[in-house]
Write an enzyme that holds these catalytic residues in place. Structure first.
Site, short mmCIF file in Angstrom:
data_model
loop_
_atom_site.label_atom_id
_atom_site.label_comp_id
_atom_site.label_asym_id
_atom_site.label_seq_id
_atom_site.Cartn_x
_atom_site.Cartn_y
_atom_site.Cartn_z
CE LYS A 274 -3.33 2.59 2.87
NZ LYS A 274 -4.19 2.58 4.08
CG ASP A 279 -5.55 7.87 4.60
OD1 ASP A 279 -6.45 8.53 4.04
OD2 ASP A 279 -5.78 6.83 5.27
CE LYS A 286 -6.74 8.61 8.06
NZ LYS A 286 -7.45 7.54 8.78
CG ASP A 356 -10.04 7.49 6.57
OD1 ASP A 356 -8.95 7.44 5.97
OD2 ASP A 356 -10.14 7.67 7.80
CD GLU A 358 -6.73 5.27 2.40
OE1 GLU A 358 -7.74 5.34 3.11
OE2 GLU A 358 -5.60 5.01 2.85
NE ARG A 360 -11.10 -1.18 3.53
CZ ARG A 360 -11.73 -1.38 4.69
NH1 ARG A 360 -12.89 -2.00 4.72
NH2 ARG A 360 -11.20 -0.96 5.81
N1 BES Z 1 -4.40 4.33 6.87
C1 BES Z 1 -5.58 4.11 7.62
C2 BES Z 1 -5.39 3.10 8.74
C3 BES Z 1 -4.60 3.58 9.92
C4 BES Z 1 -5.15 4.47 10.82
C5 BES Z 1 -3.35 3.07 10.14
C6 BES Z 1 -4.41 4.87 11.92
C7 BES Z 1 -2.62 3.46 11.25
C8 BES Z 1 -3.15 4.37 12.14
C9 BES Z 1 -6.68 3.60 6.72
O1 BES Z 1 -6.67 4.08 5.43
C10 BES Z 1 -7.97 4.01 7.33
O2 BES Z 1 -8.22 5.17 7.38
N2 BES Z 1 -8.75 3.04 7.79
C11 BES Z 1 -9.99 3.30 8.42
C12 BES Z 1 -11.00 2.32 7.90
C13 BES Z 1 -12.40 2.63 8.29
C14 BES Z 1 -12.87 3.89 7.58
C15 BES Z 1 -13.27 1.47 7.92
C16 BES Z 1 -9.79 3.14 9.91
O3 BES Z 1 -9.06 2.27 10.34
O4 BES Z 1 -10.37 3.94 10.66
ZN ZN Z 2 -4.87 4.69 4.70
MN MN Z 3 -7.76 5.92 5.27
#
Ligand code: BES
Ligand code: ZN
Ligand code: MN
Length: 503
Positions: A274, A279, A286, A356, A358, A360
């Site tokens: 990835k 992000d 966020k 968010d 993104e 996947r």
């Molecule tokens: N890059 C983030 C995951 C992440 C968050 C990694 C904090 C490390 C620390 C990912 O893209 C994301 O935002 N995932 C969301 C998914 C949700 C919207 C289903 C998450 O984990 O909140």
């Molecule tokens: Zn991410």
């Molecule tokens: Mn994200």
């Protein structure tokens, strides 16, 4: 960086800036520490008698200019009880010893910790030598790019570390030499991954990742790079990846790095990483707190590039392809929105309920793209879910797989490298959460088992392939005062490739 070598080291004759010796429980010295103590008229024993080496495993004491020894310094390290010394305790001691040495003015060091016998999970001498070497690589790593020159120059002065191996039979000597070569390659892969991860989002863009991949191909024999631009991705039909890229002015890149170390007709291992260079969450933006850390959202990409670098440096006899979907996830007038439906490269339609989620979306198209290599195995690596940090903290990466044998191989590689992972299920029961009224699948499944539903989403695109997914959200970087990329899971991936090449 440090250079590693291995030899049979005589602690009472070695001329070095720093000698590193182990101490078991209480006042029990390792054999080399005992010899050094005798030559030094008992000053090492005195350090223990005076209570200057704490009984806690991994504690260290520095002895400057020990009498009767040619070494300028001795670092004593507490290993803990000889009987119970396992791989974890040994690694911890090796790491704190390396940090202690790096904290002195030493330019060279001679480390005898590998003489200690280690029980538990795999503690042969080659493992001990490699573990010690890797610890020094970590101890001297600094990221100075953003600092003024004066600051950048203030890192450890340590340049060369000699690691003790008992030697003896030629195969034992060869094993120790291989261990040092593996450590150097893993270290180089990790440094690449950490540098890329630590670089700020305004420097480390998708284009920057593409340039670094091209530089790898320039530098390393048997490595080649190809970069697919937006237009080509549109022709191919990568609607999911392109949806994420829409909000940013940075052009997306699909970066492919091939290492051809095996026979031309041998099916490769494909590593998908990835590469979200920042992000923000996109329209599903966020919260502001710690958002800077989302520059690390390309650590999966960095780790697969690091793994390829290590495989190439070692000349492993196998084929590896790294596929890196690289994008920036920002909100904007053209950004994708909650409710948008896109068609992925696989033909499956996806309802984007949360922009968010993104990772996947870019990974699913990269996994589908990997099909053209007819891979033996596909492993994707991603900072995918915050939920994985809730489940496993910052200790183990999440492991998900549709293949028992592959899961076993990755777990074995994790145990040997010390780069831990722990398995979570990818069962069909979880698919229910991803149902959409408007597309084949939704990109989020709600709060319960967030890491599992993310993995289940990806598994739909891996189809019948031998596939595994590593969620490194909790392990790819450290927060707080030591904020920075860790280089994980480069050690795990490289160990997996070493094991696979040797079977
Ligand atoms: N890059 C983030 C995951 C992440 C968050 C990694 C904090 C490390 C620390 C990912 O893209 C994301 O935002 N995932 C969301 C998914 C949700 C919207 C289903 C998450 O984990 O909140
Ligand atoms: Zn991410
Ligand atoms: Mn994200």
């Amino acid at each position: 960086m440090v250079e590693f070598s291995t030899a049979r080291i005589n602690p009472v004759a070695r001329r070095t800036d720093c000698l590193v010796l182990g101490v078991y429980d209480r006042r029990e010295l390792t054999p080399s520490a005992q010899r050094a103590d005798e030559a030094a008229g008992g000053v090492l024993g005195q350090v223990l008698a005076d209570g200057d080496l704490s009984p806690a495993g991994g504690s260290t004491a520095l002895v400057h200019r020990p009498p009767g020894l040619p070494a300028k310094r001795v670092v004593l390290v507490r290993l803990g009880a000889r009987a119970g010394l396992d791989d974890r305790a040994f690694r911890r001691a090796a790491r704190s010893a390396a940090r202690a040495v790096a904290g002195t003015g030493s330019r060279g060091a001679a480390d005898l910790l590998a003489e200690a016998e280690v029980g538990g999970g795999g503690g042969d001498e080659a493992w001990r030598v490699r573990t010690v070497a890797e610890a020094y690589g970590d101890a001297v790593y600094r990221f100075g790019e953003g600092k003024s020159e004066k600051d950048a120059a203030s890192g450890p002065s340590l340049r060369r570390v000699a690691i003790h191996s008992a030697g003896g039979r030629p195969d034992a000597r060869a094993g120790a030499r291989r261990a040092v070569a593996e450590a150097a390659a893993i270290d180089a892969g990790k440094r690449l991954a950490r540098d890329l991860g630590n670089r700020p989002g305004n420097v480390c863009t998708p284009s920057h990742l593409a340039e670094c991949a091209a530089a790898l191909a320039e530098e390393l024999e048997a490595v080649s790079t190809e970069v697919l631009e937006e237009e080509r991705m549109r022709e191919l039909g990568m609607g999911a990846l392109l949806a994420v890229a829409r909000g940013s002015r940075e052009p997306p890149k699909l970066i492919v790095v091939e290492y051809a170390g095996g026979a031309a007709d041998e099916a490769p291992v494909v590593l998908v990483g990835k590469g979200v260079t920042f992000d923000s969450g996109g329209i599903s933006i966020k919260p502001a707190a710690a958002m800077d850390e989302m520059k690390f959202d390309m650590c999966g990409a960095a780790s697969v590039l690091g793994a390829v670098r290590a495989a190439a440096e070692l000349g492993l006899p196998l084929n590896v392809v790294s596929v890196v979907p690289a994008v920036e996830n920002l909100p904007g007038g053209r950004a994708c929105k909650p409710g948008d439906v896109v068609t992925s490269l696989s033909g499956q339609t996806i309802e984007i309920l949360n922009t968010d989620a993104e990772g996947r979306l870019i990974l699913c198209d990269a996994i589908s793209y990997a099909e053209r290599y007819d891979p033996d195995t596909v492993i994707d690596v991603a900072t995918l879910t915050g939920a994985c940090i809730i489940a496993l903290g910052h200790v183990a990466s999440g492991l998900f797989t549709n293949c028992r044998e592959l899961g076993d191989a990755l777990r074995a590689a994790a145990a040997r490298s010390g780069d831990s992972c722990w398995e979570l299920p990818v069962w069909p029961e979880y698919e229910e959460a991803l149902k959409s009224n408007f597309a084949d699948v939704a990109n989020v499944g709600g709060r319960p088992a967030g890491s599992v539903t993310a993995a289940v989403f990806l598994s739909r695109f891996a189809r019948e392939r031998r596939w595994a997914h590593l969620d490194i959200a909790g392990t790819a970087w450290e927060s707080g005062k030591n904020k920075g990329a860790t280089g994980r899971p480069v050690p795990l991936l490289v160990q997996f490739l070493i094991d696979r090449a040797g079977r």
